[in-house]
Design an enzyme around this catalytic site. Sequence first.
Site, PDB file in Angstrom:
ATOM      1  N   PRO A 115       0.942  -1.260  -0.447  1.00  0.00           N
ATOM      2  CA  PRO A 115      -0.022   0.010   0.084  1.00  0.00           C
ATOM      3  C   PRO A 115       1.342   1.212  -0.235  1.00  0.00           C
ATOM      4  CG  PRO A 115      -0.053  -1.157   2.381  1.00  0.00           C
ATOM      5  CD  PRO A 115       0.297  -1.843   1.022  1.00  0.00           C
TER       6      PRO A 115
ATOM      7  N   GLU B 274       2.037  -7.628   7.984  1.00  0.00           N
ATOM      8  CA  GLU B 274       2.460  -5.929   8.159  1.00  0.00           C
ATOM      9  C   GLU B 274       4.186  -6.370   7.387  1.00  0.00           C
ATOM     10  OE1 GLU B 274      -0.550  -5.957  10.123  1.00  0.00           O
ATOM     11  OE2 GLU B 274       0.833  -3.864   9.417  1.00  0.00           O
TER      12      GLU B 274
ATOM     13  N   ASP C 131      -8.003   1.451 -25.411  1.00  0.00           N
ATOM     14  CA  ASP C 131      -7.508   1.155 -23.746  1.00  0.00           C
ATOM     15  C   ASP C 131      -8.247   2.347 -23.417  1.00  0.00           C
ATOM     16  OD1 ASP C 131      -7.999  -1.261 -23.634  1.00  0.00           O
ATOM     17  OD2 ASP C 131      -6.098  -1.163 -22.814  1.00  0.00           O
TER      18      ASP C 131
ATOM     19  N   ARG D 293      -2.117  -8.320 -21.330  1.00  0.00           N
ATOM     20  CA  ARG D 293      -2.794  -8.113 -21.728  1.00  0.00           C
ATOM     21  C   ARG D 293      -2.159  -7.371 -23.054  1.00  0.00           C
ATOM     22  NH1 ARG D 293      -6.087  -3.853 -22.280  1.00  0.00           N
ATOM     23  NH2 ARG D 293      -7.269  -4.281 -22.887  1.00  0.00           N
TER      24      ARG D 293
END
Length: 246
Positions: free
Chosen positions: A88, A115, A172, A157
């Site tokens: 994160p 963590e 896209d 992809r």
Amino acid sequence: MRVDIISIFPEYFAPLDVSLIGKARQRGLLDVRLHQLRDWTHDVHRTVDDTPYGGGPGMVMKPEPWSEAIDAVAGSAPEPPRLVVPTPSGRPFTQEVALAYAAEPWLLFAPARYEGIDSRVMAEYGDRLRLDEVSIGDYVLAGGEAAVLVMVEAVARLLPGVLGNAGSVTDDSFAPGAMAGLLEGPVYTKPPVWRGHEVPPILLSGNHGAIARWRRDQALRRTVANRPELAARLDPGTLDKRDRQV
Ligand SMILES: Nc1ccccc1-c1cnco1
């Protein structure tokens, strides 16, 4: 492209056996190899985590299993893989990053649980494996495995031959080109009327110029409505006078 994933939940990656990725693997376009981190532990409990120095909640993943696993996988390869650690606290994973990864011959993903991984692992491999710590978004996951699934799909992809219609890549939402930086607008298929909802007549007109214009208008409207920060970044030069009327 070769993709190695080291995880305590290799079974999490069963989805990579199906659909687009599964077919790409069967066709030899993608070589995905899964590794159980606990195979590089040496105690009866196959321990991979311990309490954090300095105190605090949760557990931290021990450096030794990770370094032994990474050394075993990446070894002293002359052209080592790029090490990608979902976290994160990483830099945002964007289409631009996906394109950069798609140009790499070998990626090694290290999804952590708890963590996170002892930071000395990142220090140890940062330079040699061109470490990249990336976040797929501002929300909390139980571990990095879901993030790896997202990244592998976004990257795979883009590989030549993986998508049937190459146009899909250029169309896209976040790909360069006429719709660059715009979200995709609404899409429709048969029947022309469904539960009283009609397909916008312009799409049945056969007027390809007008259809392209309409699609761009719709994409611009959706971008302004849902992602004003993207709309604000659009190059004014790419907005013709009609765009400005939207
Ligand atoms: N929340 C997490 C927990 C563990 C490993 C990665 C993440 C992550 C990655 N991108 C967003 O979150």
